[in-house]
Design an enzyme around this catalytic site. Structure first.
Site, PDB file in Angstrom:
ATOM      1  N   HIS A 420     -15.624  24.838 -10.988  1.00  0.00           N
ATOM      2  CA  HIS A 420     -15.922  26.145 -10.409  1.00  0.00           C
ATOM      3  C   HIS A 420     -17.037  26.089  -9.366  1.00  0.00           C
ATOM      4  O   HIS A 420     -17.260  27.056  -8.639  1.00  0.00           O
ATOM      5  CB  HIS A 420     -16.292  27.135 -11.515  1.00  0.00           C
ATOM      6  CG  HIS A 420     -15.774  28.520 -11.272  1.00  0.00           C
ATOM      7  ND1 HIS A 420     -15.617  29.044 -10.005  1.00  0.00           N
ATOM      8  CD2 HIS A 420     -15.362  29.491 -12.126  1.00  0.00           C
ATOM      9  CE1 HIS A 420     -15.150  30.282 -10.095  1.00  0.00           C
ATOM     10  NE2 HIS A 420     -14.973  30.563 -11.368  1.00  0.00           N
ATOM     11  N   ASP A 424     -12.744  28.124  -6.221  1.00  0.00           N
ATOM     12  CA  ASP A 424     -12.776  29.486  -6.750  1.00  0.00           C
ATOM     13  C   ASP A 424     -11.474  29.786  -7.497  1.00  0.00           C
ATOM     14  O   ASP A 424     -10.438  29.147  -7.258  1.00  0.00           O
ATOM     15  CB  ASP A 424     -12.959  30.503  -5.616  1.00  0.00           C
ATOM     16  CG  ASP A 424     -14.319  30.379  -4.936  1.00  0.00           C
ATOM     17  OD1 ASP A 424     -15.269  29.935  -5.618  1.00  0.00           O
ATOM     18  OD2 ASP A 424     -14.425  30.707  -3.746  1.00  0.00           O
TER      19      ASP A 424
END
Length: 448
Positions: A420, A424
């Site tokens: 992450h 995204d």
């Protein structure tokens, strides 16, 4: 002759019914007392039911797989009887009444002169006729007269009937038979088994349990240690998230079957080379997926070529050989390279240069793929893709005439875990949706 109805006993708190998983007898069989009758499965355990009587089986409650409510008749057994009646409950009531009379008769013979000196409590053991006994129960010392003591003995006795074998077994296990529920007039091995299975909280252990294996400490070394270090480092350093999507692979499986039909004696194509080809086509539009992250230097490198790691299970542990320039290979070349690298890894002949430098990894458990997976990223890569097993289910589709219809489809869930810090959620979802469109129309894999 008489009929004995064996009712399914209460085999666990909150259990309303049990499933027949095995019959140990059939109608017409002769069954002995305490012999296996059926195995019944609840949501907690499988319990073996034993016959409380000796006789001939004349009726069984249902077939394997049927659900039987607690308290309902599981089997009917024809037993030898003195009065020729078929009323089993009447037989049981008469037998119980006879045993009660024997207890009262013996109790009346208790006399005060032979009693031990008064103490805080006196224990009286009453022996009934046959092979059964009543549990010893304390009688208050305040009772003095012969009549009072006899009545107290009768009222205080917990009338527990069991064979010597059951009593010996209970004694060895440290079980108080007064705590065991009996199905019928006496406690049998099946009642004791049920008590043991659901009495683990009191320190009892289920019968017929295999002895535990000896503890076997194994030093984590070699490949197993390396895997442990890499996985621990990946979970410590990388904030994972996983996205899962369902894909219709009906057309792809049909295409694969057609291609395999013309391959002759050559190895058949698996699903994996098709998925790799689709990934290589799709990732060109999502360069953030095909990347490596140097977290110490704070640099993300997006790669033009796809060096695809392929998680492979070996006797030494999980290895990840790398298919170099996977984007430049066709379906058949990918299939050959997959087979070559897998064999080399499992035979211990993989070259060191074939084990590093991956930019993206795919991991598949094949038929063990499960519904969904949350694969761990192969650090320093930023994503890993996990196809799951294919299942057939009905789905709703709209045909060319705009009419909704139901058809059978082969469906597969596909998982992707991403770093992450680099990828995204929107990027991961968009990549998988583009991949899904390509897989569901696989003819595009062969277009220029």
């Amino acid at each position: 002759m008489g009929l004995y109805s064996f009712r399914l006993p209460d085999i666990g708190e909150g259990i309303a019914e049990a499933e027949i998983v095995t019959w140990h007898v059939a109608v017409g069989d002769v069954i002995n007392e305490d012999s296996p009758l059926a195995d019944m499965m609840t949501d907690k355990a499988t319990v073996e039911m034993e016959s409380p009587v000796t006789g001939v089986v004349v009726e069984l409650a249902g077939e394997v797989g049927d659900m039987i409510p607690i308290g309902s008749t599981l089997a009917v057994i024809r037993v030898e009887g003195a009065d020729g009646t078929d009323d089993a409950e009447s037989d049981q009531r008469s037998e119980t009444a006879a045993e009660t009379s024997a207890v009262i008769s013996d109790a009346e013979m208790i006399s005060a002169p032979q009693a031990a000196p008064a103490q805080d409590a006196h224990a009286v053991e009453i022996v009934a006729k046959g092979e059964t006994t009543a549990e010893a129960v304390p009688i208050p010392a305040a009772v003095h007269t012969e009549g009072e003591r006899a009545q107290a003995a009768i009222g205080a006795v917990r009338h527990v009937l069991a064979s010597p074998a059951v009593r010996a077994r209970a004694k060895d296990l440290g079980v108080d038979l007064s705590q065991v529920k009996a199905e019928g007039d006496r406690i049998r091995h099946a009642d004791l088994d049920a008590f043991l299975r659901y009495g683990s909280g009191q320190g009892y252990h289920a019968p017929q349990t295999a002895a535990p294996r000896a503890d076997n400490p194994i030093k984590v070394i070699g490949m197993r240690r390396k895997i442990a270090e890499n996985m621990a480092a990946s979970k410590r350093a990388i904030p994972h998230f996983t996205y899962v999507e369902e894909i219709d692979v009906t057309a792809l499986e049909a295409l694969r079957a057609d291609l395999n039909d013309v391959r002759g004696d050559r190895p058949k194509l698996t699903m994996l080379p098709f998925l790799i080809a689709a990934i290589c086509r799709t990732v060109a539009d999502f360069p953030m997926i095909n990347a490596r992250y140097d977290d110490e230097g704070g640099v993300v490198t997006q790669y033009g070529a796809v060096h695809l790691g392929m998680a492979t299970q070996t006797d030494g542990g999980l290895m990840v050989p790398v298919i170099r320039d996977a984007q430049a290979q066709n379906i058949w070349q990918l299939a050959n390279e997959i087979r070559r690298l897998s064999d080399a890894a499992r035979n211990g002949k993989i070259a060191p240069q074939e084990m590093g430098g991956g930019t993206l990894t795919i991991t598949s458990l094949g038929p063990l793929g499960g519904i969904a997976t949350t694969p761990v990223i192969n650090r320093p890569e930023v994503a890993i893709i996990g196809p799951n097993k294919i299942v057939e289910r009905p789905i709703f589709v709209t045909n060319a005439q705009g009419v909704e219809e139901i058809r059978k489809a082969k469906l597969m869930n596909l998982s992707i875990s991403c770093d992450h810090r680099v990828v995204d959620g929107w990027d991961a979802a968009s990549f998988v949706q583009a991949l899904k469109r390509l897989i569901e129309k696989p003819v595009q894999l062969f277009s220029l």
